[in-house]
Write a protein that holds these residues in place. Structure first.
Motif, short mmCIF file in Angstrom:
data_model
loop_
_atom_site.label_atom_id
_atom_site.label_comp_id
_atom_site.label_asym_id
_atom_site.label_seq_id
_atom_site.Cartn_x
_atom_site.Cartn_y
_atom_site.Cartn_z
N GLN A 95 5.06 -29.56 -29.62
CA GLN A 95 4.32 -28.95 -29.44
C GLN A 95 4.14 -28.25 -30.61
OE1 GLN A 95 2.46 -26.55 -27.97
NE2 GLN A 95 3.69 -27.25 -26.10
N VAL A 96 4.34 -29.19 -32.16
CA VAL A 96 4.29 -29.00 -33.75
C VAL A 96 3.91 -30.40 -33.96
CG1 VAL A 96 5.43 -27.00 -33.63
CG2 VAL A 96 6.98 -28.99 -34.18
N TYR A 97 4.89 -31.75 -33.46
CA TYR A 97 4.43 -33.03 -33.77
C TYR A 97 3.25 -33.25 -33.69
CZ TYR A 97 4.81 -38.07 -33.83
OH TYR A 97 4.66 -39.53 -33.78
N ASP A 98 3.37 -34.04 -34.76
CA ASP A 98 1.22 -34.31 -35.47
C ASP A 98 1.57 -35.85 -35.52
OD1 ASP A 98 -0.87 -34.69 -35.84
OD2 ASP A 98 -1.07 -33.47 -37.58
N GLU A 100 0.91 -40.20 -34.02
CA GLU A 100 0.26 -40.96 -32.70
C GLU A 100 1.33 -41.72 -31.81
OE1 GLU A 100 -3.89 -44.97 -32.88
OE2 GLU A 100 -2.47 -43.65 -34.81
N ILE A 122 -1.45 -32.82 -23.52
CA ILE A 122 -2.52 -31.75 -23.93
C ILE A 122 -1.29 -30.59 -23.35
CG2 ILE A 122 -3.74 -30.95 -22.99
CD1 ILE A 122 -5.36 -33.85 -22.09
N ALA A 125 2.20 -31.51 -25.96
CA ALA A 125 2.46 -32.12 -27.66
C ALA A 125 0.84 -32.44 -27.87
CB ALA A 125 2.64 -33.27 -27.57
N PRO A 126 -0.05 -31.24 -27.77
CA PRO A 126 -1.11 -31.22 -28.47
C PRO A 126 -2.12 -31.47 -29.84
CG PRO A 126 -0.20 -28.72 -28.47
CD PRO A 126 0.61 -29.73 -27.93
N HIS A 127 -0.95 -31.77 -30.46
CA HIS A 127 -1.04 -32.78 -31.64
C HIS A 127 -1.11 -33.97 -31.40
CE1 HIS A 127 -2.40 -28.37 -33.24
NE2 HIS A 127 -0.95 -28.34 -33.05
N MET A 128 -0.54 -34.92 -30.75
CA MET A 128 -0.23 -35.72 -30.44
C MET A 128 -1.68 -37.19 -29.79
SD MET A 128 2.92 -38.25 -28.15
CE MET A 128 4.21 -37.15 -28.55
N SER A 129 -1.70 -37.50 -30.41
CA SER A 129 -2.55 -38.87 -29.99
C SER A 129 -1.88 -40.13 -28.80
CB SER A 129 -3.42 -39.61 -31.19
OG SER A 129 -3.95 -38.16 -31.93
#
Length: 323
Positions: A95-98, A100, A122, A125-129
């Motif tokens: 949830q907090v991983y940012d 790519e 989505i 892991a909403p901050h993952m690309s």
């Protein structure tokens, strides 16, 4: 950062300094650190040399910190806490991983796996690309250098620095539109097939896009002294599907995958002709470099991909049983 200076410094000295600050006694500090009093005295001497200051003055009440030691007492807990956080293994929270994740795979596989993986990202892991590519140049180098995190491809020999996870097998098949003259045939023969032009979609191939590039099907035909007419050669899946739908072309693809596209375009799948005697399964694997094996974020993505593939396989089994 003055790395030359830090390279000569023993970080254990900072721990000893913190204990001395708290105990203000060489004896008690030695007891807490499970070392002898003479060893603790030598450590104090090293600290004095490191900071070019006495740090502590002996008195009847124990050790009295110098102004320099008092300054260090303010900074030291933060420094030690930062070092501790640096070396401690943290719990991964998607949830907090940012960050790519870069994945290479053929479009044919991507349309089955990546949409579901995107939904998982989505939701969890909403901050993952996710960055997806069908080619990566020197794939092994890209995985090693960090320009690529995963590759989903046909199994082949790999070096010891790569970790390979089997995902399953593709079964090759002949595709055609529902209104094709061969669509109602229970079994196909090579003679019948070779009367029609072919679309060669680069399903699990890489490299130069050319009609002269041979697929495994071409090589098997050559063993029998045969060849086929390639009317369209492309790396574009949707273009291949549209052309297949609008013509009497045939296309070599797989038997039980890409359900959505098969249903949308009204595609009929047929087994390979029996004249082609070869192992008709294609093993597909997930490849990553050893550098990412201990990464919790990479393990999370890997688990998602494996789970998605298992779900696809289970649905295919259920559909087969229903038939």
């Amino acid at each position: 950062m003055v790395t030359k200076h830090l390279a000569r410094m023993d970080l254990n000295l900072l721990v000893a300094l913190q204990v001395l600050m708290e105990e203000q006694s060489v004896t008690r500090a030695a007891e807490r650190l499970y070392i002898t009093q003479p060893a603790m005295s030598k450590t104090l001497q090293r600290l004095r040399e490191l900071f070019d200051d006495p740090l502590f003055i002996r008195s009847g009440r124990g050790l009295i910190p110098t102004p320099r030691a008092t300054e260090l007492a303010v900074q030291l807990p933060t420094v030690l806490s930062s070092v501790s956080l640096l070396v401690e293994k943290t719990t991964f929270d998607p949830q907090v991983y940012d960050g790519e994740m870069r994945i290479m795979t053929a479009e044919f596989i991507a349309v089955q796996v990546i949409p579901t993986l995107t939904r998982h990202v989505i939701a969890e892991a909403p901050h993952m690309s996710l960055t997806l590519t069908s080619e990566a140049g020197e794939e092994a180098r890209a995985l090693e250098d960090g320009n690529l995190d995963f590759a989903i491809e046909i199994a082949r020999p790999y070096g010891s620095e790569f970790h390979v996870t089997p995902l399953g097998n593709f079964t090759p098949a002949v595709w055609m539109r529902t209104g094709h003259p061969l669509a109602d045939r229970e079994k196909l023969t090579l003679r019948e097939m070779l009367e029609y032009p072919f679309i060669q979609y680069y399903l699990l191939l890489s490299g130069e896009v050319s009609a002269s590039v041979e697929s495994r099907f071409d090589r098997e035909l050559a063993k029998l002294g045969l060849s086929r007419k390639k009317t369209l050669v492309t790396t574009q899946l949707m273009t291949a599907m549209d052309a297949l739908w609008q013509t009497d072309c045939l296309m070599m693809a797989t038997m039980h995958d890409l359900k959505m596209e098969g249903e949308t375009y009204g595609i009929v799948r047929k087994a390979y002709p029996e004249e082609l005697e070869f192992d008709n399964t294609v093993p597909v694997v997930l490849v990553q470099h050893a550098r990412t094996i201990k990464s919790p974020a990479h393990q999370w993505v890997k688990d998602q991909i494996i789970g998605i593939v298992q779900e696809i396989k289970e649905k295919a089994k259920q559909a087969a049983r229903a038939r």
